[in-house]
Design an enzyme around this catalytic site. Sequence first.
Site, PDB file in Angstrom:
ATOM      1  N   HIS A   1       4.351  19.410  26.887  1.00 22.85           N
ATOM      2  CA  HIS A   1       5.073  18.272  26.275  1.00 22.85           C
ATOM      3  C   HIS A   1       4.556  16.765  26.959  1.00 22.85           C
ATOM      4  O   HIS A   1       4.181  16.037  25.857  1.00 22.85           O
ATOM      5  CB  HIS A   1       6.433  18.257  26.969  1.00 22.85           C
ATOM      6  CG  HIS A   1       7.664  17.236  26.360  1.00 22.85           C
ATOM      7  ND1 HIS A   1       7.535  15.898  26.620  1.00 22.85           N
ATOM      8  CD2 HIS A   1       8.491  17.646  25.149  1.00 22.85           C
ATOM      9  CE1 HIS A   1       8.319  15.194  25.874  1.00 22.85           C
ATOM     10  NE2 HIS A   1       8.957  16.155  25.009  1.00 22.85           N
TER      11      HIS A   1
ATOM     12  N   GLU B   1       3.380  14.062  23.996  1.00 30.09           N
ATOM     13  CA  GLU B   1       3.760  12.830  24.752  1.00 30.09           C
ATOM     14  C   GLU B   1       2.769  12.137  25.959  1.00 30.09           C
ATOM     15  O   GLU B   1       3.604  11.564  26.582  1.00 30.09           O
ATOM     16  CB  GLU B   1       5.349  12.662  24.973  1.00 30.09           C
ATOM     17  CG  GLU B   1       6.247  12.683  23.742  1.00 30.09           C
ATOM     18  CD  GLU B   1       7.548  12.591  23.910  1.00 30.09           C
ATOM     19  OE1 GLU B   1       8.139  12.318  24.924  1.00 30.09           O
ATOM     20  OE2 GLU B   1       8.369  13.343  23.055  1.00 30.09           O
TER      21      GLU B   1
HETATM   22 CO    CO Z   1      10.342  15.983  23.469  1.00 28.74          CO
END
Ligand code: CO
Length: 315
Positions: free
Chosen positions: A188, A219
């Site tokens: 992530h 991200e």
């Molecule tokens: Co997410």
Amino acid sequence: MVFMSRRCFFAAFLAALFLFPLSLQAAPSVAAPNATPKEGALKEGVLLVAFGTSVPSGLPAYTALEADMRKAAPGAPLEWAYTSAVIRKKLAKQGRPVADMPAALEKLWQDGVRSVRVQSLHVAAGEEFAELERLLMLDIARHPDRFEHVFLGRPLLESAADLDAVTTALLGALPDRKDGDAVLFMAHGQSHGRADLVWTAAQADLSRKDARAHLATVEGAQTLQHAMDAMRAQKTSRVWLQPFMVVAGDHANNDLVGAEDDSWASQLRKAGFEPLPHLQGMGEVPGVRAVFVRHALETTDDLAAFARETHKDSK
Ligand code: CO
């Protein structure tokens, strides 16, 4: 009040884990909700707290985690809470509601639980975990007389030993690769947070163990471009794509292997690689689940005791 000592509780758990795995596997998978504790012992319960998923492909990981926790804590009431309000809303609409943390704690308390083990199912102690911890403290402050103990189990990757166990388990659970095949894990990531450093460490550990294992983040700071550069330098053509997330959920299905132009599979194809999806959530790998279960059993971080002590000091 006399209650089962923590050491005694651990001993029972460890014995359950290591000495009687076969008999426990044969035990019913549903805990007796009204199991009465031994006289003088506090009734123990377990709360699993995850970000949540609304995607059916995410569920096998959670189901397996629950089964392992039940084996480790036979007879203990077990509840789930999802931290994502968006996912809870979606599931409620579909008629499959999952509690938030305060509701799950309330349920355990009503079931007679007085000592609860709260296990985070997050990968790293990032913003989701920080929020979990704050909500838990808030709940204890609001209901100071509910639980004698509230033990908080830390997320998956807390130590070098955790990381070693997880990367070894993941690399051992890959599909059969042809010579020269790479594997690219999608983590992530959180570019503005310290938890991102955990994924940097994961990338380093993976590629130290397997030169053709790479990790990039959706991200975070480690971009797909970094991984593509590294794979190009190794003259890679085939790339297995696997989530470095507990469930193979929305990110895995859409951002990793989705049909859109901006999915990793599409970008890799465009760059001349051959992507091969392997959508297995980390929670589907037994060696990964073992780390979560260990954290649940080993934690001595008793937030209820902390709240009582702090309250006493401030008087
Ligand atoms: Co997410």
